[in-house]
Write a protein that holds these residues in place. Structure first.
Motif, PDB file in Angstrom:
ATOM      1  N   ALA A 204      -8.155  -1.095 -32.114  1.00 15.14           N
ATOM      2  CA  ALA A 204      -7.934   0.241 -32.675  1.00 15.14           C
ATOM      3  C   ALA A 204      -7.569   1.231 -31.587  1.00 15.14           C
ATOM      4  O   ALA A 204      -6.709   2.112 -31.791  1.00 15.14           O
ATOM      5  N   LEU A 205      -8.182   1.102 -30.416  1.00 17.97           N
ATOM      6  CA  LEU A 205      -7.869   1.996 -29.306  1.00 17.97           C
ATOM      7  C   LEU A 205      -6.417   1.845 -28.874  1.00 17.97           C
ATOM      8  O   LEU A 205      -5.703   2.839 -28.689  1.00 17.97           O
ATOM      9  N   VAL A 206      -5.962   0.608 -28.724  1.00 17.36           N
ATOM     10  CA  VAL A 206      -4.586   0.363 -28.282  1.00 17.36           C
ATOM     11  C   VAL A 206      -3.587   0.878 -29.314  1.00 17.36           C
ATOM     12  O   VAL A 206      -2.580   1.518 -28.965  1.00 17.36           O
ATOM     13  N   ILE A 207      -3.847   0.626 -30.600  1.00 14.97           N
ATOM     14  CA  ILE A 207      -2.962   1.116 -31.651  1.00 14.97           C
ATOM     15  C   ILE A 207      -2.922   2.631 -31.643  1.00 14.97           C
ATOM     16  O   ILE A 207      -1.858   3.253 -31.753  1.00 14.97           O
ATOM     17  N   ASP A 208      -4.082   3.234 -31.492  1.00 14.96           N
ATOM     18  CA  ASP A 208      -4.168   4.691 -31.469  1.00 14.96           C
ATOM     19  C   ASP A 208      -3.371   5.274 -30.315  1.00 14.96           C
ATOM     20  O   ASP A 208      -2.614   6.253 -30.488  1.00 14.96           O
ATOM     21  N   ARG A 209      -3.498   4.697 -29.141  1.00 13.43           N
ATOM     22  CA  ARG A 209      -2.782   5.211 -27.968  1.00 13.43           C
ATOM     23  C   ARG A 209      -1.287   5.010 -28.102  1.00 13.43           C
ATOM     24  O   ARG A 209      -0.489   5.786 -27.562  1.00 13.43           O
ATOM     25  N   ALA A 210      -0.865   3.960 -28.837  1.00 12.69           N
ATOM     26  CA  ALA A 210       0.558   3.718 -29.034  1.00 12.69           C
ATOM     27  C   ALA A 210       1.155   4.680 -30.054  1.00 12.69           C
ATOM     28  O   ALA A 210       2.289   5.147 -29.913  1.00 12.69           O
ATOM     29  N   VAL A 211       0.377   4.984 -31.101  1.00 11.78           N
ATOM     30  CA  VAL A 211       0.861   5.846 -32.172  1.00 11.78           C
ATOM     31  C   VAL A 211       0.780   7.317 -31.810  1.00 11.78           C
ATOM     32  O   VAL A 211       1.696   8.104 -32.043  1.00 11.78           O
ATOM     33  N   VAL A 212      -0.335   7.702 -31.199  1.00 10.80           N
ATOM     34  CA  VAL A 212      -0.561   9.113 -30.842  1.00 10.80           C
ATOM     35  C   VAL A 212      -0.918   9.187 -29.364  1.00 10.80           C
ATOM     36  O   VAL A 212      -2.091   9.225 -29.004  1.00 10.80           O
ATOM     37  N   PRO A 213       0.098   9.198 -28.481  1.00  8.08           N
ATOM     38  CA  PRO A 213      -0.193   9.278 -27.044  1.00  8.08           C
ATOM     39  C   PRO A 213      -0.945  10.553 -26.730  1.00  8.08           C
ATOM     40  O   PRO A 213      -0.668  11.624 -27.252  1.00  8.08           O
ATOM     41  N   VAL A 214      -1.987  10.433 -25.891  1.00  6.20           N
ATOM     42  CA  VAL A 214      -2.750  11.602 -25.470  1.00  6.20           C
ATOM     43  C   VAL A 214      -2.869  11.576 -23.970  1.00  6.20           C
ATOM     44  O   VAL A 214      -2.681  10.557 -23.313  1.00  6.20           O
TER      45      VAL A 214
ATOM     46  N   TYR B  18      -8.161   5.824 -33.900  1.00  6.24           N
ATOM     47  CA  TYR B  18      -9.329   5.258 -33.225  1.00  6.24           C
ATOM     48  C   TYR B  18     -10.614   5.854 -33.782  1.00  6.24           C
ATOM     49  O   TYR B  18     -11.598   5.127 -33.997  1.00  6.24           O
ATOM     50  N   GLY B  19     -10.628   7.164 -34.004  1.00  3.05           N
ATOM     51  CA  GLY B  19     -11.849   7.833 -34.453  1.00  3.05           C
ATOM     52  C   GLY B  19     -12.386   7.250 -35.751  1.00  3.05           C
ATOM     53  O   GLY B  19     -13.586   6.968 -35.882  1.00  3.05           O
ATOM     54  N   ILE B  20     -11.493   7.071 -36.731  1.00  4.10           N
ATOM     55  CA  ILE B  20     -11.921   6.533 -38.032  1.00  4.10           C
ATOM     56  C   ILE B  20     -12.359   5.078 -37.877  1.00  4.10           C
ATOM     57  O   ILE B  20     -13.399   4.659 -38.422  1.00  4.10           O
ATOM     58  N   ALA B  21     -11.578   4.288 -37.120  1.00  5.82           N
ATOM     59  CA  ALA B  21     -11.923   2.881 -36.918  1.00  5.82           C
ATOM     60  C   ALA B  21     -13.271   2.732 -36.220  1.00  5.82           C
ATOM     61  O   ALA B  21     -14.105   1.907 -36.607  1.00  5.82           O
TER      62      ALA B  21
ATOM     63  N   CYS C 218      -6.586  -4.474 -23.043  1.00  6.64           N
ATOM     64  CA  CYS C 218      -6.617  -3.212 -23.787  1.00  6.64           C
ATOM     65  C   CYS C 218      -6.721  -2.018 -22.842  1.00  6.64           C
ATOM     66  O   CYS C 218      -6.092  -0.977 -23.061  1.00  6.64           O
ATOM     67  N   GLY C 219      -7.519  -2.163 -21.783  1.00  7.65           N
ATOM     68  CA  GLY C 219      -7.588  -1.096 -20.788  1.00  7.65           C
ATOM     69  C   GLY C 219      -6.241  -0.860 -20.132  1.00  7.65           C
ATOM     70  O   GLY C 219      -5.834   0.287 -19.888  1.00  7.65           O
TER      71      GLY C 219
ATOM     72  N   ILE D  63     -19.325  -9.765 -31.862  1.00  6.76           N
ATOM     73  CA  ILE D  63     -18.160 -10.274 -31.133  1.00  6.76           C
ATOM     74  C   ILE D  63     -16.873  -9.763 -31.773  1.00  6.76           C
ATOM     75  O   ILE D  63     -15.972  -9.258 -31.091  1.00  6.76           O
ATOM     76  N   VAL D  64     -16.790  -9.874 -33.093  1.00  3.27           N
ATOM     77  CA  VAL D  64     -15.613  -9.389 -33.807  1.00  3.27           C
ATOM     78  C   VAL D  64     -15.465  -7.881 -33.622  1.00  3.27           C
ATOM     79  O   VAL D  64     -14.346  -7.360 -33.475  1.00  3.27           O
ATOM     80  N   TYR D  65     -16.586  -7.192 -33.625  1.00  7.47           N
ATOM     81  CA  TYR D  65     -16.584  -5.733 -33.479  1.00  7.47           C
ATOM     82  C   TYR D  65     -15.847  -5.286 -32.226  1.00  7.47           C
ATOM     83  O   TYR D  65     -14.992  -4.378 -32.268  1.00  7.47           O
ATOM     84  N   LEU D  66     -16.164  -5.905 -31.092  1.00  5.29           N
ATOM     85  CA  LEU D  66     -15.558  -5.475 -29.839  1.00  5.29           C
ATOM     86  C   LEU D  66     -14.049  -5.703 -29.847  1.00  5.29           C
ATOM     87  O   LEU D  66     -13.287  -4.854 -29.372  1.00  5.29           O
ATOM     88  N   PHE D  67     -13.615  -6.821 -30.411  1.00  7.60           N
ATOM     89  CA  PHE D  67     -12.176  -7.076 -30.534  1.00  7.60           C
ATOM     90  C   PHE D  67     -11.522  -5.992 -31.386  1.00  7.60           C
ATOM     91  O   PHE D  67     -10.459  -5.455 -31.031  1.00  7.60           O
TER      92      PHE D  67
END
Length: 311
Positions: free
Chosen positions: A298-308, A249-252, A41-42, A289-293
């Motif tokens: 959500a971070l990866v999806i966010d960066r793909a949808v809304v590049p910043v 990401y923010g909402i997730a 993800c990083g 454990i599930v939380y971190l996944f």
């Protein structure tokens, strides 16, 4: 004659035929999955491009490094593992593997992972990987874990490096967002592990490891679980608040971490009675454990949808 699981460990230096599954078990594959995922993800969240083959090599090196550190951890703690119910069936205490074989395997994996990362990717990511291995195998395993109840708090840094390594593999530097991702895992670690420690505390007490429930008591540990969940909430929302991510990401992060806080509150403000099944503690541990996944997804999806632009 082959030794059976549960038998006494072989004398130091004895030659033991080890199955490949035992070497695999030394790497703690359950932990590696989370390490590899956050590292990936990083890498995916980082700005810029990386050749797919180089990216695969970077993630493979992260997995190898984590596996090597885990093997070194089991080599050093094999005597303690033999006394704990949840670890007694690991390859060394169960007598299926010689300690020297585990040491050599751990050193080889660790060394190869750093060298390949440096030669194939870049030396910054290799240096961070090398430090993360040293942090877990030496600072945490040898120094912190047996000596202080803050072992999980300080030692949490060991598992927080993968997203930073993945980011550095792409960019060759470290900026604010990967530091926040490091902090997210760092502050997630205490409530995650203390939830576990609350229902396996007798194991730790038996071998003299100063985990928080055995040193500060259950009440203090429970309050700290809740306290760290609030810090985690602030840390999880920081990337959005600083404009490094978008609304996805923010909402997730708000929803997922909010659930974490609620579960932590159930643990933090209850008193376990005699024969208590500790269901809230087990639920928090499982969800953590599930939380971190989910939050990293959500971070990866966010960066793909809304590049910043990362600060």
């Amino acid at each position: 004659m082959d030794r059976q699981p549960g038998s006494l460990p072989a004398p130091h230096g004895a030659l033991m035929p080890a199955h490949w599954r035992d070497f695999w078990a030394l790497t703690k594959p359950g932990v590696i999955r989370l390490v590899v995922f956050t590292g990936l993800c990083g890498l995916l969240a980082a700005p810029g491009n990386i050749h797919p083959v180089i990216g695969f090599v970077a993630i493979l090196c992260i997995a190898m490094g984590a596996g090597g550190a885990a093997a070194l951890n089991q080599y050093y703690e094999s005597d303690l593992d033999a006394l704990m119910k949840r670890t007694a069936k690991r390859p060394i205490p169960a007598g299926r593997m010689d300690r020297d074989a585990a040491l050599q395997f751990g050193l080889a994996l660790s060394g190869f992972s750093v060298c390949i990362m440096g030669l194939a990717v870049n030396w910054l990511s290799a240096a961070i990987l090398a430090f993360s291995i040293f942090y877990y195998a030496v600072i945490y395993t040898i120094w912190l874990k047996p000596n202080t109840a803050q072992n999980i708090v300080i030692g949490g840094g060991a598992g927080a490096f993968p997203p930073v390594i993945g980011w550095a593999a792409v960019t060759g530097d470290v900026t604010m967002l990967p530091i926040l991702l490091f902090s997210l895992i760092f502050f997630w670690t205490p409530p995650h592990f203390w939830a576990l420690a609350l229902f396996v505390k007798m194991d730790y007490a038996r071998v003299g490891i100063p985990m928080m429930p055995n040193v500060a008591g259950e009440k203090s540990t429970r309050h700290q679980v809740f306290g760290y969940s609030l810090v985690l909430l602030a840390t999880a929302l920081a990337p959005f608040a600083l404009g490094l991510t978008g609304w996805t990401y923010g909402i997730a992060a708000l929803v997922l971490t909010g659930i974490f806080v609620v579960l932590a509150a159930r643990v933090g403000f209850r008193v376990a009675g005699e024969g208590d099944a500790l269901k809230p503690e087990k639920q928090l541990f499982a969800y953590s454990i599930v939380y971190l996944f989910m939050v990293f997804t959500a971070l990866v999806i966010d960066r793909a949808v809304v590049p910043v632009i990362a600060a």
